[in-house]
Design a protein around this motif. Structure first.
Motif, PDB file in Angstrom:
ATOM      1  N   PRO A  74      -3.563   1.426  -1.322  1.00  0.00           N
ATOM      2  CA  PRO A  74      -5.148   1.949  -1.091  1.00  0.00           C
ATOM      3  C   PRO A  74      -6.647   2.311  -1.515  1.00  0.00           C
ATOM      4  CG  PRO A  74      -3.315   3.234  -0.020  1.00  0.00           C
ATOM      5  CD  PRO A  74      -3.230   2.243  -1.101  1.00  0.00           C
ATOM      6  N   LEU A  75      -8.066   2.037  -1.262  1.00  0.00           N
ATOM      7  CA  LEU A  75      -8.818   2.123  -2.159  1.00  0.00           C
ATOM      8  C   LEU A  75      -8.276   3.671  -2.718  1.00  0.00           C
ATOM      9  CD1 LEU A  75     -11.204   0.849  -0.718  1.00  0.00           C
ATOM     10  CD2 LEU A  75     -10.600  -0.604  -2.600  1.00  0.00           C
ATOM     11  N   GLY A  76      -8.385   4.742  -2.278  1.00  0.00           N
ATOM     12  CA  GLY A  76      -8.447   5.654  -2.883  1.00  0.00           C
ATOM     13  C   GLY A  76      -7.189   5.700  -4.226  1.00  0.00           C
ATOM     14  N   THR A  77      -5.953   5.366  -3.587  1.00  0.00           N
ATOM     15  CA  THR A  77      -4.939   5.864  -5.056  1.00  0.00           C
ATOM     16  C   THR A  77      -5.218   4.959  -6.261  1.00  0.00           C
ATOM     17  OG1 THR A  77      -3.568   5.249  -3.504  1.00  0.00           O
ATOM     18  CG2 THR A  77      -2.575   4.466  -5.283  1.00  0.00           C
ATOM     19  N   VAL A  78      -6.539   3.386  -5.913  1.00  0.00           N
ATOM     20  CA  VAL A  78      -7.264   2.414  -6.721  1.00  0.00           C
ATOM     21  C   VAL A  78      -7.560   3.508  -7.574  1.00  0.00           C
ATOM     22  CG1 VAL A  78      -8.207   1.077  -7.954  1.00  0.00           C
ATOM     23  CG2 VAL A  78      -6.860   0.040  -5.709  1.00  0.00           C
ATOM     24  N   ALA A  79      -8.317   4.460  -6.623  1.00  0.00           N
ATOM     25  CA  ALA A  79      -9.471   5.362  -7.474  1.00  0.00           C
ATOM     26  C   ALA A  79      -9.368   6.368  -8.113  1.00  0.00           C
ATOM     27  CB  ALA A  79     -10.725   5.575  -6.701  1.00  0.00           C
ATOM     28  N   LEU A  80      -8.515   6.566  -7.497  1.00  0.00           N
ATOM     29  CA  LEU A  80      -7.445   7.772  -8.568  1.00  0.00           C
ATOM     30  C   LEU A  80      -7.336   7.667  -9.992  1.00  0.00           C
ATOM     31  CD1 LEU A  80      -6.720  11.233  -7.790  1.00  0.00           C
ATOM     32  CD2 LEU A  80      -4.562  10.163  -7.051  1.00  0.00           C
ATOM     33  N   LEU A  81      -5.608   6.801  -9.155  1.00  0.00           N
ATOM     34  CA  LEU A  81      -5.351   5.800 -10.758  1.00  0.00           C
ATOM     35  C   LEU A  81      -6.430   5.608 -11.398  1.00  0.00           C
ATOM     36  CD1 LEU A  81      -2.439   3.513  -9.102  1.00  0.00           C
ATOM     37  CD2 LEU A  81      -2.288   5.407 -10.120  1.00  0.00           C
TER      38      LEU A  81
END
Length: 184
Positions: free
Chosen positions: A113-120
């Motif tokens: 998910p884009l939120g996970t990508v941004a967080l990582l």
């Protein structure tokens, strides 16, 4: 960091010091098979003979190299260095593989998910910036935060450019001579 754990890792040859005794005991360059990444080869020979190693990080030992004058000369230098990576120890090969795997997994369309990508990705940039800041302070240097944050984009662009340039058919240039990949 690796050297602190007892794992031999070297730097670029112009920032590497080898004692005279270690050089002679290892046989020196004269007794090595030709390589365009001879500094790495010398380091392997020296450590194989049981000589110790340390990575020093202080203002008194800082060596600052002149930058390559053009993008093409930078890519030629990195292609030569890539030739030397064929004989890296497992832990360095593993680190490079994790680096490539991180970006592959992170940016594979629809995998995360884009939120996970941004967080990582944000976490990686934060940790990398803290590491760079800490290392620069150890050698008595400081860098603008914007430059440290831009390093990530430089690193990604250069990694892709070096990979493409390395697999592109062509010679390896070193000390005003050209070598095929097999010769280098």
């Amino acid at each position: 960091m690796l050297a602190d754990q007892g794992l031999p890792s070297t730097s670029i040859g112009n920032n590497m010091l080898v004692t005279r005794a270690a050089y002679h005991d290892s046989g020196g360059y004269e007794n090595m098979v030709f390589s365009t990444s001879e500094d790495l080869q010398l380091f392997r020979h020296v450590t194989a003979r049981g000589w110790g190693f340390r990575n020093l990080c202080s203002p008194g030992v800082l060596g600052v190299s002149e930058p390559q004058p053009t993008l093409q000369s930078l890519l030629q230098q990195r292609k030569r260095w890539m030739k030397g990576t064929a004989a890296l120890p497992w832990y360095l090969t593993g680190l490079f593989g994790m680096y490539a795997g991180f970006y592959t997994v992170l940016f594979w369309p629809g995998l995360l998910p884009l939120g996970t990508v941004a967080l990582l990705y944000g976490g990686k940039i934060l940790l990398q910036t803290l590491f760079l800041t800490s290392t620069l302070r150890q050698v008595g240097r400081r860098e603008n935060l914007a430059v440290l944050l831009l390093y990530e984009f430089y690193l990604c662009a250069m990694s892709l450019a070096v990979l493409a340039y390395t697999i592109w058919p062509g010679y390896v240039q070193w000390k005003q001579r050209r070598y095929t990949w097999a010769e280098a």
